[in-house]
Write a protein that holds these residues in place. Sequence first.
Motif, PDB file in Angstrom:
ATOM      1  N   ARG A 227     -10.418  42.393  10.827  1.00  0.00           N
ATOM      2  CA  ARG A 227      -9.110  42.445   9.520  1.00  0.00           C
ATOM      3  C   ARG A 227      -8.281  41.142   8.882  1.00  0.00           C
ATOM      4  NH1 ARG A 227      -4.783  47.365  12.142  1.00  0.00           N
ATOM      5  NH2 ARG A 227      -6.506  49.405  12.250  1.00  0.00           N
ATOM      6  N   ALA A 228      -9.200  39.981   9.093  1.00  0.00           N
ATOM      7  CA  ALA A 228      -8.652  39.014   8.331  1.00  0.00           C
ATOM      8  C   ALA A 228      -9.324  39.381   6.842  1.00  0.00           C
ATOM      9  CB  ALA A 228      -9.267  37.560   9.260  1.00  0.00           C
ATOM     10  N   LYS A 229      -8.691  38.757   6.116  1.00  0.00           N
ATOM     11  CA  LYS A 229      -8.349  39.401   5.129  1.00  0.00           C
ATOM     12  C   LYS A 229     -10.352  38.100   4.888  1.00  0.00           C
ATOM     13  CE  LYS A 229      -7.188  38.275   0.078  1.00  0.00           C
ATOM     14  NZ  LYS A 229      -6.332  37.890  -0.741  1.00  0.00           N
ATOM     15  N   LYS A 230     -10.007  36.566   5.794  1.00  0.00           N
ATOM     16  CA  LYS A 230     -11.621  35.537   5.185  1.00  0.00           C
ATOM     17  C   LYS A 230     -11.817  35.871   6.863  1.00  0.00           C
ATOM     18  CE  LYS A 230     -10.372  33.815   0.840  1.00  0.00           C
ATOM     19  NZ  LYS A 230     -10.430  32.649   0.248  1.00  0.00           N
ATOM     20  N   PRO A 231     -12.478  36.410   7.507  1.00  0.00           N
ATOM     21  CA  PRO A 231     -12.149  35.967   8.699  1.00  0.00           C
ATOM     22  C   PRO A 231     -13.357  34.811   8.950  1.00  0.00           C
ATOM     23  CG  PRO A 231     -14.052  37.687   8.057  1.00  0.00           C
ATOM     24  CD  PRO A 231     -13.314  37.088   7.081  1.00  0.00           C
ATOM     25  N   ARG A 232     -13.212  33.792  10.015  1.00  0.00           N
ATOM     26  CA  ARG A 232     -13.798  33.032  11.060  1.00  0.00           C
ATOM     27  C   ARG A 232     -14.911  32.846  11.283  1.00  0.00           C
ATOM     28  NH1 ARG A 232      -8.970  31.493  13.651  1.00  0.00           N
ATOM     29  NH2 ARG A 232      -9.911  31.578  16.042  1.00  0.00           N
ATOM     30  N   TYR A 233     -16.270  32.535  11.307  1.00  0.00           N
ATOM     31  CA  TYR A 233     -17.128  32.718  11.912  1.00  0.00           C
ATOM     32  C   TYR A 233     -16.816  32.036  13.377  1.00  0.00           C
ATOM     33  CZ  TYR A 233     -21.689  31.329  13.527  1.00  0.00           C
ATOM     34  OH  TYR A 233     -22.884  31.327  14.480  1.00  0.00           O
ATOM     35  N   VAL A 234     -15.986  31.848  14.309  1.00  0.00           N
ATOM     36  CA  VAL A 234     -15.993  31.176  15.257  1.00  0.00           C
ATOM     37  C   VAL A 234     -14.261  31.712  16.151  1.00  0.00           C
ATOM     38  CG1 VAL A 234     -15.869  29.944  17.491  1.00  0.00           C
ATOM     39  CG2 VAL A 234     -18.211  29.657  15.678  1.00  0.00           C
ATOM     40  N   TYR A 235     -13.944  32.651  16.895  1.00  0.00           N
ATOM     41  CA  TYR A 235     -12.779  33.079  17.708  1.00  0.00           C
ATOM     42  C   TYR A 235     -13.178  32.173  19.024  1.00  0.00           C
ATOM     43  CZ  TYR A 235     -11.585  35.584  13.520  1.00  0.00           C
ATOM     44  OH  TYR A 235     -11.658  36.228  12.205  1.00  0.00           O
ATOM     45  N   ASN A 236     -12.714  31.246  19.623  1.00  0.00           N
ATOM     46  CA  ASN A 236     -12.589  31.120  20.585  1.00  0.00           C
ATOM     47  C   ASN A 236     -11.028  31.557  21.407  1.00  0.00           C
ATOM     48  OD1 ASN A 236     -14.735  28.924  20.787  1.00  0.00           O
ATOM     49  ND2 ASN A 236     -13.846  27.884  19.034  1.00  0.00           N
ATOM     50  N   ILE A 237     -11.324  31.739  22.936  1.00  0.00           N
ATOM     51  CA  ILE A 237     -10.620  32.595  23.421  1.00  0.00           C
ATOM     52  C   ILE A 237     -11.442  32.029  24.957  1.00  0.00           C
ATOM     53  CG2 ILE A 237     -12.257  34.454  23.848  1.00  0.00           C
ATOM     54  CD1 ILE A 237      -8.931  36.279  24.249  1.00  0.00           C
ATOM     55  N   ASN A 238      -9.912  31.743  25.745  1.00  0.00           N
ATOM     56  CA  ASN A 238     -10.093  31.230  27.187  1.00  0.00           C
ATOM     57  C   ASN A 238     -10.975  30.141  27.610  1.00  0.00           C
ATOM     58  OD1 ASN A 238      -9.327  31.544  30.311  1.00  0.00           O
ATOM     59  ND2 ASN A 238     -10.667  33.274  30.427  1.00  0.00           N
ATOM     60  N   ARG A 239     -11.580  29.374  26.775  1.00  0.00           N
ATOM     61  CA  ARG A 239     -12.412  28.037  27.097  1.00  0.00           C
ATOM     62  C   ARG A 239     -11.705  27.125  27.948  1.00  0.00           C
ATOM     63  NH1 ARG A 239     -14.732  25.759  21.903  1.00  0.00           N
ATOM     64  NH2 ARG A 239     -16.633  24.981  23.505  1.00  0.00           N
ATOM     65  N   ASN A 240     -12.491  27.243  29.025  1.00  0.00           N
ATOM     66  CA  ASN A 240     -12.389  25.712  30.374  1.00  0.00           C
ATOM     67  C   ASN A 240     -12.011  24.247  29.992  1.00  0.00           C
ATOM     68  OD1 ASN A 240     -13.224  23.769  32.360  1.00  0.00           O
ATOM     69  ND2 ASN A 240     -12.684  26.084  33.709  1.00  0.00           N
ATOM     70  N   PRO A 241     -10.867  23.510  29.757  1.00  0.00           N
ATOM     71  CA  PRO A 241     -11.083  22.496  29.403  1.00  0.00           C
ATOM     72  C   PRO A 241     -12.007  21.391  30.323  1.00  0.00           C
ATOM     73  CG  PRO A 241      -9.510  23.555  30.880  1.00  0.00           C
ATOM     74  CD  PRO A 241     -10.123  24.535  30.280  1.00  0.00           C
ATOM     75  N   LEU A 242     -12.571  21.853  31.231  1.00  0.00           N
ATOM     76  CA  LEU A 242     -13.060  20.663  31.878  1.00  0.00           C
ATOM     77  C   LEU A 242     -14.756  21.055  31.594  1.00  0.00           C
ATOM     78  CD1 LEU A 242     -11.444  21.356  35.701  1.00  0.00           C
ATOM     79  CD2 LEU A 242     -11.765  19.170  34.167  1.00  0.00           C
ATOM     80  N   LEU A 243     -15.242  22.056  31.172  1.00  0.00           N
ATOM     81  CA  LEU A 243     -16.145  22.154  30.657  1.00  0.00           C
ATOM     82  C   LEU A 243     -16.363  21.183  29.770  1.00  0.00           C
ATOM     83  CD1 LEU A 243     -17.263  25.730  31.821  1.00  0.00           C
ATOM     84  CD2 LEU A 243     -18.373  23.575  32.447  1.00  0.00           C
TER      85      LEU A 243
END
Length: 263
Positions: A227-243
């Motif tokens: 639904r974004a007018k200009k969709p991003r290439y990358v959507y990050n969610i719940n990435r582990n900070p230690l990694l």
Amino acid sequence: MNSILITGACGGMGYSTCELFTSLGYRVYGIDVCDSRTPPCHKFFTADLKDTHSLEHIYNQITAECSELCAIIHMAGVYDLHSLVEVSEERLMGIFEANLFGVYRINKIFRPLLKEGSRIVITTSELAPLDPLPFTGIYAITKAALEKYAYSLRMELALHGISVSIIRPGAVKTGLLSVSMRALDEFCANTSLYTYNARRFKKIVESVESKNIPPAKIASVAKRALRAKKPRYVYNINRNPLLRLLNILPQRLQVKIISMILK
């Protein structure tokens, strides 16, 4: 009515995505290799993404009632843990089939239904852009290759006004979590080269995967991408900070730290 195609429709993320878009009034077509539970969608098809003939048959069925898809959402995929020097060639190729070549086949076959303004959303992994860890290489390599494919596809389809985005989720509370733990248990029981290392690695994996999110959150990210007018290439969610922190370090230091932890 806007129509979309969702792969991996019976899995946790795929099922939630079917449920969300159906509730929003989309005509949803779902595909999965199994039919353990029928997802809430307009039509569901059972097919293996390795089977080009079956996918072409589904394409013909969909085009009989639908002339255009506004999106293809890829939620299908498999997770595996193994040693790169012990895994069988058949198993290794099977992971590539599920995580890379299946996406390629779907996009190639169904592309004629995508018009200007359509979207393709591909689920990769938080591990895809990171340096691989031991025993996750078999999975991380396929997801890294998938991201290279997705970016190349984005460049090509932009010439036709079609957008390609990826979702990089961390641990998600789906059946894949239990599958990954069974794979890890199997690896710990069967490895002849890394018995002690695998047991220590298992404790790390259990800690990382305990911080999981519900699949509905992935579905909501897919909705944002569509639904974004200009969709991003990358959507990050719940990435582990230690990694992510480990990946910032020089590779020589990464190897040293991992060796100290697992030896």
